[in-house]
Design a protein around this motif. Structure first.
Motif, mmCIF file in Angstrom:
data_model
loop_
_atom_site.group_PDB
_atom_site.id
_atom_site.type_symbol
_atom_site.label_atom_id
_atom_site.label_comp_id
_atom_site.label_asym_id
_atom_site.label_seq_id
_atom_site.Cartn_x
_atom_site.Cartn_y
_atom_site.Cartn_z
ATOM 1 N N GLY A 462 -2.865 5.640 -3.993
ATOM 2 C CA GLY A 462 -2.239 5.459 -2.690
ATOM 3 C C GLY A 462 -3.213 5.718 -1.557
ATOM 4 O O GLY A 462 -2.896 5.466 -0.392
ATOM 5 N N ASP A 463 -4.391 6.274 -1.855
ATOM 6 C CA ASP A 463 -5.462 6.428 -0.858
ATOM 7 C C ASP A 463 -6.309 5.152 -0.820
ATOM 8 O O ASP A 463 -6.448 4.448 -1.835
ATOM 9 C CB ASP A 463 -6.363 7.611 -1.231
ATOM 10 C CG ASP A 463 -5.733 8.953 -0.895
ATOM 11 O OD1 ASP A 463 -4.553 8.964 -0.487
ATOM 12 O OD2 ASP A 463 -6.409 9.986 -1.056
ATOM 13 N N PRO A 495 3.412 2.555 -6.267
ATOM 14 C CA PRO A 495 3.998 2.401 -4.913
ATOM 15 C C PRO A 495 2.965 2.605 -3.813
ATOM 16 O O PRO A 495 2.916 1.833 -2.842
ATOM 17 C CB PRO A 495 5.074 3.492 -4.880
ATOM 18 C CG PRO A 495 5.416 3.756 -6.310
ATOM 19 C CD PRO A 495 4.138 3.579 -7.060
ATOM 20 N N GLY A 496 2.150 3.642 -3.950
ATOM 21 C CA GLY A 496 1.133 3.884 -2.929
ATOM 22 C C GLY A 496 0.090 2.787 -2.898
ATOM 23 O O GLY A 496 -0.402 2.397 -1.821
ATOM 24 N N LEU A 502 -1.453 -3.647 1.261
ATOM 25 C CA LEU A 502 -0.864 -4.216 2.474
ATOM 26 C C LEU A 502 -1.611 -3.731 3.713
ATOM 27 O O LEU A 502 -1.903 -4.524 4.636
ATOM 28 C CB LEU A 502 0.608 -3.822 2.547
ATOM 29 C CG LEU A 502 1.404 -4.318 3.749
ATOM 30 C CD1 LEU A 502 1.409 -5.839 3.800
ATOM 31 C CD2 LEU A 502 2.828 -3.784 3.703
ATOM 32 N N ALA A 503 -1.981 -2.448 3.764
ATOM 33 C CA ALA A 503 -2.680 -1.902 4.927
ATOM 34 C C ALA A 503 -4.076 -2.496 5.055
ATOM 35 O O ALA A 503 -4.531 -2.826 6.171
ATOM 36 C CB ALA A 503 -2.756 -0.370 4.806
ATOM 37 N N ILE A 504 -4.781 -2.634 3.928
ATOM 38 C CA ILE A 504 -6.142 -3.206 3.978
ATOM 39 C C ILE A 504 -6.097 -4.640 4.500
ATOM 40 O O ILE A 504 -6.889 -5.036 5.374
ATOM 41 C CB ILE A 504 -6.789 -3.139 2.575
ATOM 42 C CG1 ILE A 504 -7.075 -1.679 2.190
ATOM 43 C CG2 ILE A 504 -8.082 -3.958 2.533
ATOM 44 C CD1 ILE A 504 -7.492 -1.507 0.744
ATOM 45 N N GLY A 546 5.191 4.372 4.590
ATOM 46 C CA GLY A 546 4.132 4.162 5.566
ATOM 47 C C GLY A 546 2.857 4.826 5.114
ATOM 48 O O GLY A 546 2.627 5.025 3.917
ATOM 49 N N LEU A 547 2.030 5.249 6.086
ATOM 50 C CA LEU A 547 0.754 5.849 5.731
ATOM 51 C C LEU A 547 0.215 6.667 6.890
ATOM 52 O O LEU A 547 0.607 6.484 8.043
ATOM 53 C CB LEU A 547 -0.265 4.765 5.346
ATOM 54 C CG LEU A 547 -0.696 3.790 6.458
ATOM 55 C CD1 LEU A 547 -2.157 3.430 6.292
ATOM 56 C CD2 LEU A 547 0.156 2.537 6.417
#
Length: 677
Positions: A462-463, A495-496, A502-504, A546-547
């Protein structure tokens, strides 16, 4: 039928009883006595009191007597002048011996009794030195114990062997009691009632030991107080333990419930009697002995009543127990009757307790053995039935187990195939995630002095970390920036990892848009896109994932640092001083309202250190007490190592992490990215 050795033992003891009871008497002195209240005695009148003549072969008994008894002794044979007069009652409170001298004055020549420490008494009984006097007086002061006065003359050369036959048979009785105690302690493992019988025998042994004078001689020779209270307390404890044994062995709770409640009530009241008997006042002694004798009579009556009510329910061993206890009760009643002067004193009444106890132990131990044998046989039969049942059930179970094994084997094959498929999918996801992350050598291409620690908890993480090198035209000038980010998505594992991908992709999209010129623009764009994606196609459900992220942009020409954070922090160290860089406490996503992310600026100097990190390192459990590493500990560590080269810093951080974690499982994904300017 009783075993032959039981008959032999009973016959042997009957011979001993006969020798004790039918002892011959050849008097060599005369006895006269008078009775006085304690406060009426006057020494000068001792020769003038009216004395009642008694026989030396007769034992005078006074019952529960409180007062003085004055004895006038006259020897008939001068051969006894230098010997001793024995009073074979070890429970006399006070004895004073007086002689009339040549001037006809009365002199106190000897004093003894239970109110004086045992001291120089030759044996348990009271031996009065005659001292060449053919006539003398003995004042016996009693405070309530049953008073009887067996008198006999003893030669000097027989002081040690006096009453040797009595000692022999008492020693035999003590041995039988001790063996019975040990036997019942062995049975205690099987039957709870045996411990009560053992306790009863222990207390009764101490009672007999005290009544015969051995306790004062051997156990507490310097404590007249214990000698004073020992007998009544032992009697009460005997009633308690014998009653509990009686209740368990005869199952009074089941067969005689009303009598069972009566026993419980009386036993619960007996401790009050113990407290009363512990009072040291001598004038209470007569009431103590009356109390314990009446208590004994009451319990004996209740025992006999229980026998009568359960007459038709007695089996072989209960009959033996009943007979044994009835013999003992008869002996106890004879002893108590002599105390109340209902029966004349004799050696038989004196030893009636011991005689009754002996027959009780022999018959009752035999009964307990029979019950134990039946109990053992019952257990063996029960065990055989249980084993047969278990064998039958084991056969049925074995068939079920075989069927279950086949079923489990088939399910196991299906699960192995499914697990293999899932593992392949996760491995492929790892490859996809790995392809999106920049290689460490790519990071070092743009930032030469840097290190990366990236340790997923599971296969996928997740990181994530992100790097871009871009050119931006600002005021007609082309500036080159290196963008670096470290993100920590909600959860870990698959999940992470999905959120990190998606964030990248969203960050890659953000830098291609011209309107996103600052770090705050990038985070605001990322937040908007994450919220839109999570909530656009889902009905009646709000995804709260979220993150946290730290994002920096370094101007490679001016060395100016631009940064923005979302519930994360950047650590900056300059000349040993640590500064925490943070612009927002809000995460990306997860919220009902839309936050605004700002930016910060900082001019960097040579040898400044920048650290971007997730919370996995600080949250790792370990150490001697299984606690978290904590962010403050990590900051102190970074300050201590910041002057080292980047490879050494990475090695020091990994060593500290592994030492802290030890054998503990990794708590979360761990990411640390260090930069040296």
């Amino acid at each position: 039928m009783l075993p032959k050795y039981i008959y032999t033992l009973i016959l042997f003891c009957l011979i001993g009883i006969n020798s004790l009871v039918l002892a011959n008497c050849t008097p060599s002195f005369t006895v006269a006595f008078t009775q006085l209240d304690t406060d009426q005695f006057k020494l000068e009148n001792i020769t003038e009191y009216k004395y009642q003549t008694s026989s030396a072969c007769k034992v005078e008994s006074f019952g529960f007597y409180k007062g003085d008894v004055i004895l006038k002794i006259e020897l008939l044979d001068s051969n006894w002048l230098n010997n001793f007069l024995s009073i074979d009652n070890p429970l006399l409170d006070s004895i004073q011996v007086y002689y009339e001298d040549e001037q006809h004055n009365i002199q106190l020549s000897y004093e003894t009794g239970d109110l004086i420490p045992f001291g120089k008494r030759i044996n348990k009984d009271f031996l009065i030195p005659i001292q060449n006097k053919s006539s003398f007086y003995i004042r016996i002061t009693n405070y309530g114990t049953p008073l009887y006065l067996p008198l006999s003359l003893v030669h000097n050369n027989r002081l040690i062997t006096k009453d040797a036959d009595v000692y022999f048979y008492l020693g035999l009785l003590y041995g039988v009691i001790i063996l019975s105690i040990l036997f019942n302690l062995y049975l205690w493992v099987k039957r709870r009632s045996s411990i009560y019988y053992s306790l009863y025998l222990c207390v009764f042994l101490l009672l007999i030991f005290t009544l015969q004078g051995y306790s004062y001689q051997l156990l507490w020779p310097n404590s007249p107080y214990i000698q004073q209270v020992a007998v009544p307390i032992c009697v009460i404890l005997t009633c308690i333990f014998l009653t509990r044994f009686f209740q368990f062995f005869f199952s009074t709770q089941k067969h005689l419930p009303r009598l069972h409640k009566t026993f419980n009530t009386l036993v619960s009241l007996l401790p009050i009697g113990i407290v009363f008997c512990l009072l040291p006042q001598l004038y209470l002694e007569v009431y103590k002995y009356l109390l314990v004798n009446l208590i004994s009579i009451l319990f004996l009556f209740l025992y006999v009543l229980a026998f009568i009510k359960s007459w038709n329910k007695l089996n072989k061993e209960l009959w033996l127990i009943s007979i044994s206890l009835l013999i003992f009760f008869l002996g106890a009643l004879i002893y108590i009757g002599a105390n109340f002067q209902l029966l004349p004193y004799s050696n038989f009444t004196r030893f009636s307790l011991e005689i009754g106890l002996f027959f009780e132990i022999v018959l009752l131990t035999l009964a307990i053995s029979i019950r134990f044998k039946k109990f053992r046989q019952f257990k063996i039969e029960q065990l055989v039935k249980t084993n047969r049942y278990k064998q039958h059930e084991n056969l049925k179970l074995s068939k079920k187990v075989e069927d279950r094994k086949r079923e489990i084997s088939e399910q196991s094959k299906v699960l192995e195939e499914q697990n293999s498929s899932i593992l392949k999918s996760i491995t492929y996801s790892y490859n996809v995630q790995k392809a999106l992350l920049p290689l460490e050598k790519e990071i070092q291409h743009y930032i030469k002095n840097s290190f990366l620690i990236y340790q997923p908890k599971d296969i996928v993480s997740g990181d994530f970390y992100w790097l871009k090198n871009i050119n931006i035209h600002e005021d007609g000038v082309k500036n080159n920036y290196t963008l670096v980010a470290v993100g920590d998505c909600t959860g870990h594992g698959i999940p992470g990892a999905l959120i990190s991908v998606l964030a990248i992709n969203t960050l890659n999209q953000a830098v291609r848009l011209a309107e996103n010129k600052t770090t705050e623009d990038l985070l605001n764009f990322l937040n908007d896109e994450i919220n839109n994606i999570f909530n656009s196609n889902i009905e009646s459900e709000n995804i709260r994932d979220g993150l946290d992220i730290s994002l920096i942009a370094i101007n490679n020409s001016t060395h100016e640092l631009h940064y923005s954070t979302a519930k994360s922090q950047i650590i900056h160290i300059r000349a040993g001083k640590l500064t925490r860089l943070k612009t927002s406490n809000n995460p990306i996503g997860l919220q009902d309202t839309t936050p605004y992310f700002s930016k910060g600026n900082l001019m960097l100097n040579k040898d400044d250190k920048i650290y971007l990190l997730s919370d996995g390192f600080a949250d790792q459990f370990g150490g001697p007490y299984g606690k978290k590493f904590k962010i403050n500990t990590l900051k102190s560590l970074l300050v201590n190592i910041h002057q080292k080269d980047m490879n050494s810093q990475k090695a020091a951080l990994l060593e500290a992490l592994n030492n802290w974690k030890g054998s503990q499982e990794q708590t979360d994904d761990i990411t640390v990215l260090g930069i040296s300017i």
